[in-house]
Every structure is written in structure tokens, then in C-alpha cells.
Design a protein around this motif. Structure first.
Motif, short mmCIF file in Angstrom:
data_model
loop_
_atom_site.label_atom_id
_atom_site.label_comp_id
_atom_site.label_asym_id
_atom_site.label_seq_id
_atom_site.Cartn_x
_atom_site.Cartn_y
_atom_site.Cartn_z
N GLY A 82 0.83 -1.20 0.00
CA GLY A 82 0.00 0.00 0.00
C GLY A 82 0.86 1.25 0.00
N ASP A 83 2.16 1.06 0.18
CA ASP A 83 3.12 2.16 0.18
C ASP A 83 3.62 2.42 -1.24
OD1 ASP A 83 2.92 2.09 2.98
OD2 ASP A 83 4.57 0.66 3.14
N ASP A 84 4.46 3.42 -1.38
CA ASP A 84 5.10 3.71 -2.65
C ASP A 84 6.06 2.56 -2.98
OD1 ASP A 84 6.43 4.71 -4.85
OD2 ASP A 84 7.30 6.43 -3.80
N PRO A 85 5.87 1.86 -4.09
CA PRO A 85 6.73 0.71 -4.39
C PRO A 85 8.12 1.08 -4.89
CG PRO A 85 5.15 1.01 -6.14
CD PRO A 85 4.80 2.01 -5.07
N GLU A 86 8.33 2.30 -5.34
CA GLU A 86 9.61 2.68 -5.93
C GLU A 86 10.81 2.47 -5.00
OE1 GLU A 86 10.24 3.11 -9.10
OE2 GLU A 86 8.10 2.79 -9.42
N PRO A 87 10.74 2.90 -3.73
CA PRO A 87 11.89 2.64 -2.85
C PRO A 87 12.18 1.15 -2.67
CG PRO A 87 10.46 4.28 -1.86
CD PRO A 87 9.75 3.73 -3.07
N ARG A 89 11.56 -1.23 -4.90
CA ARG A 89 12.16 -1.70 -6.15
C ARG A 89 13.65 -1.37 -6.18
NH1 ARG A 89 7.37 0.82 -9.39
NH2 ARG A 89 5.89 -0.90 -9.36
N ALA A 90 14.00 -0.20 -5.66
CA ALA A 90 15.40 0.23 -5.67
C ALA A 90 16.24 -0.51 -4.63
CB ALA A 90 15.47 1.74 -5.43
N GLN A 91 15.63 -0.85 -3.49
CA GLN A 91 16.37 -1.45 -2.38
C GLN A 91 16.45 -2.96 -2.43
OE1 GLN A 91 14.32 -0.11 1.11
NE2 GLN A 91 14.87 2.02 0.82
N VAL A 92 15.48 -3.60 -3.05
CA VAL A 92 15.39 -5.06 -3.00
C VAL A 92 15.58 -5.64 -4.40
CG1 VAL A 92 13.97 -7.01 -2.33
CG2 VAL A 92 13.76 -4.85 -1.08
N SER A 93 16.68 -6.32 -4.59
CA SER A 93 16.90 -6.94 -5.89
C SER A 93 16.33 -8.36 -5.87
CB SER A 93 18.38 -6.96 -6.24
OG SER A 93 19.07 -7.76 -5.32
N CYS A 98 7.07 -5.41 -7.89
CA CYS A 98 6.59 -4.78 -6.66
C CYS A 98 5.46 -3.86 -7.08
CB CYS A 98 7.71 -4.00 -5.97
SG CYS A 98 7.23 -3.31 -4.38
N LEU A 99 4.23 -4.20 -6.67
CA LEU A 99 3.04 -3.51 -7.16
C LEU A 99 2.30 -2.81 -6.03
CD1 LEU A 99 1.67 -6.43 -9.37
CD2 LEU A 99 3.15 -4.54 -10.09
#
Length: 116
Positions: A82-87, A89-93, A98-99
Motif C-alpha cells: 500500500g506504500d510507494d513501491p519505488e523505494p 524496487r530500488a532497495q530489493v533486488s 513490486c506492485l
């Protein structure tokens, strides 16, 4: 595709299940990361994909993903938040996707699974 859906919110889990059932997938819904981890067994080969909510008690979706990788399970993993997925996507490879859990989930979830 055999898909494990993990969400502590019964409504949200049922919604994801309905979206994917309509696409012809065989889904199993579980309400906790702990229960899902036990169901995955030794290598996670029972399922072709795991879709998990991010925020759950005891074992978050991110913790579930990390534990699966620590155990050598390479099953593709989609994280819903429910949060912003962008961080994330950047932090977790290694995440397949991540939707955002929002009104567009029906389209984004079906599209992400179709890409796999």
C-alpha cells in the motif's frame, strides 16, 4: 500457473485470488508468512510464483522473500504494498515485481503475472 498468495487481509487476498483465477491460474491463499513458509517445504517447487502482501504480522512479505532466498528457493516473488513501491524496487533486488495495492491492481497484477 500454480500461485501462492499470502495476505493477512482476507478481502485483499480473495481479490488477488479472484483476479488470477479469472486468468486461469491455480491459486492457494494463505493468511500469514509463517504459514506460507511452512507450505513451501524444502525447495518451494510446489508453486510457480509467490505473491505476498508487504505488511503482515510476524513475518512481513519482505521477510518472507528474504527467508525464501536464504533457503535457496528461487521461486519468482511479487510483493504487493500500500506504500510507494519505488523505494522497495530500488532497495530489493530479485523481486519479479513490486506492485501497489490500489484500484489498478486488477490490471497490474494480471499483467505482471502474464510477463512471468
Amino acid at each position: 500457473m500454480r500461485i501462492l498468495i499470502v495476505d493477512d487481509d482476507p478481502f485483499a487476498g480473495a481479490m488477488a485470488e479472484a483476479i488470477l483465477d479469472a486468468e486461469g491460474h491455480d491459486c492457494k491463499l494463505m493468511e500469514s508468512g509463517v504459514e506460507a513458509l511452512e507450505s513451501l517445504g524444502e525447495d518451494g517447487s510446489e508453486f510457480d510464483l509467490v505473491i505476498s502482501d508487504m505488511h503482515m504480522p510476524l513475518l512481513s512479505g519482505l521477510d518472507l522473500f528474504r527467508e525464501m532466498r536464504d533457503r535457496g528457493m528461487a521461486t519468482p516473488f511479487v510483493l504487493l504494498t500500500g506504500d510507494d513501491p519505488e523505494p522497495l524496487r530500488a532497495q530489493v533486488s530479485g523481486l519479479a515485481a513490486c506492485l501497489t495495492k490500489d484500484a489498478s491492481l486488477e490490471a497490474t497484477l494480471a499483467a505482471a503475472v502474464a510477463e512471468l
